[in-house]
Scaffold this motif. Structure first.
Motif, PDB file in Angstrom:
ATOM      1  N   PHE A   1       0.836  -1.186   0.000  1.00  0.00           N
ATOM      2  CA  PHE A   1       0.000   0.000   0.000  1.00  0.00           C
ATOM      3  C   PHE A   1       0.877   1.244   0.000  1.00  0.00           C
ATOM      4  O   PHE A   1       2.043   1.200   0.401  1.00  0.00           O
ATOM      5  N   ALA A   2       0.286   2.349  -0.430  1.00  0.00           N
ATOM      6  CA  ALA A   2       1.053   3.587  -0.514  1.00  0.00           C
ATOM      7  C   ALA A   2       1.554   4.033   0.850  1.00  0.00           C
ATOM      8  O   ALA A   2       2.670   4.534   0.984  1.00  0.00           O
ATOM      9  N   ASN A   3       0.735   3.863   1.874  1.00  0.00           N
ATOM     10  CA  ASN A   3       1.130   4.252   3.225  1.00  0.00           C
ATOM     11  C   ASN A   3       0.322   3.437   4.226  1.00  0.00           C
ATOM     12  O   ASN A   3      -0.619   2.716   3.867  1.00  0.00           O
TER      13      ASN A   3
ATOM     14  N   ILE B   1      -1.735   4.503   6.499  1.00  0.00           N
ATOM     15  CA  ILE B   1      -3.111   4.967   6.647  1.00  0.00           C
ATOM     16  C   ILE B   1      -4.022   4.267   5.648  1.00  0.00           C
ATOM     17  O   ILE B   1      -5.116   3.811   5.993  1.00  0.00           O
ATOM     18  N   GLN B   2      -3.567   4.168   4.411  1.00  0.00           N
ATOM     19  CA  GLN B   2      -4.358   3.477   3.391  1.00  0.00           C
ATOM     20  C   GLN B   2      -4.532   2.007   3.752  1.00  0.00           C
ATOM     21  O   GLN B   2      -5.620   1.446   3.601  1.00  0.00           O
TER      22      GLN B   2
ATOM     23  N   LEU C   1      -7.092   1.764   6.722  1.00  0.00           N
ATOM     24  CA  LEU C   1      -8.475   1.995   6.290  1.00  0.00           C
ATOM     25  C   LEU C   1      -9.007   0.814   5.485  1.00  0.00           C
ATOM     26  O   LEU C   1     -10.172   0.417   5.631  1.00  0.00           O
ATOM     27  N   THR C   2      -8.158   0.246   4.644  1.00  0.00           N
ATOM     28  CA  THR C   2      -8.574  -0.905   3.841  1.00  0.00           C
ATOM     29  C   THR C   2      -8.888  -2.105   4.722  1.00  0.00           C
ATOM     30  O   THR C   2      -9.924  -2.765   4.560  1.00  0.00           O
TER      31      THR C   2
ATOM     32  N   TRP D   1      -2.643  -0.900  11.981  1.00  0.00           N
ATOM     33  CA  TRP D   1      -3.686  -1.774  11.455  1.00  0.00           C
ATOM     34  C   TRP D   1      -3.909  -3.014  12.319  1.00  0.00           C
ATOM     35  O   TRP D   1      -4.795  -3.817  12.024  1.00  0.00           O
TER      36      TRP D   1
END
Length: 225
Positions: A127-129, A131-132, A135-136, A191
């Motif tokens: 993932f890009a970061n 946070i992404q 959230l996913t 996460w």
């Protein structure tokens, strides 16, 4: 009228998981053992995925298993799985809200597969970061609850389990028991609560299914008698 005619067709309470066992305490022990070994197995598989991704790093002196995991991780996960699996049906019973949504083993197996897939995504998908990624995984975890649970008690227990497990992880990392690569939320990955939430829902569904199967066995035995 004969005394046998006054006997109820079904027992007032769910009986033993195995028909030859009549003690409710023994029934709980059997279910707890089954849940424990399921938790140990999942811990070994999922931890292997995390280590392959270089997410979890254990000090060299505690790497003792063939899966490069600290020896205490599988037993701890197995114990937590047993507690969670026994707590879910108990909570349903005390709240008077028996869980009836998708109560079959095929659904439980799909739930386990989705949980493993969520963990696999956290370890394998780039993932890009963070946070992404968080959230996913949060969306996937809530989707797992909506697809296989949908109970208020299940959601509440899942949130509580996620909070408590994350707190314990922070304490362990803070005390140097193990560490996460690139932690972004105090000492752990942001996460992790999503993984713990999905794991709680999964083990809760397994525990509910075992409890329901127990009721089915004693009911069938009562009809035969």
């Amino acid at each position: 009228m004969a005394e046998s005619d006054a006997m109820p067709t079904l027992p007032k309470k769910c009986g033993p998981y195995i028909s030859s066992v009549t003690s409710r305490g023994m029934n709980l022990v059997i279910r707890g053992i089954v849940l424990f070994f399921i938790g140990v197995f999942l811990a070994l598989v999922l931890n292997l995925l995390q280590i392959q991704r270089n997410v979890t790093l254990f000090p060299p002196d505690v790497i003792t298993s063939i899966f490069s995991s600290a020896w205490w991780v599988p037993p701890c996960c197995g114990t937590a799985s047993a507690v969670i699996g026994l707590l879910y049906p108990c909570m349903d019973r005390h709240l008077g809200e028996p869980h009836k949504f998708k109560r079959e083993w095929s659904s439980v197996m799909r739930c386990v597969a989705v949980f493993v897939g969520i963990n696999h995504a956290s370890a394998k998908v780039d993932f890009a970061n963070n946070i992404q990624l968080s959230l996913t995984l949060a969306a996937l975890s809530i989707g797992l609850w909506w697809t296989f649970d949908r109970s208020r008690s299940g959601f509440g227990l899942g949130v509580g389990i996620a909070f408590l497990a994350t707190l314990v992880s922070q304490l362990l990392v803070y005390n140097g028991v193990y560490q996460y690569t690139s932690p972004d939320f105090l000492y752990v990955r942001s996460w992790l609560p999503c993984i713990f939430f999905a794991g709680g829902i999964t083990m809760g569904n397994i525990g509910r299914q075992l409890a329901m199967y127990e009721c089915k066995v004693i009911a069938e035995k009562s009809h035969e008698d």
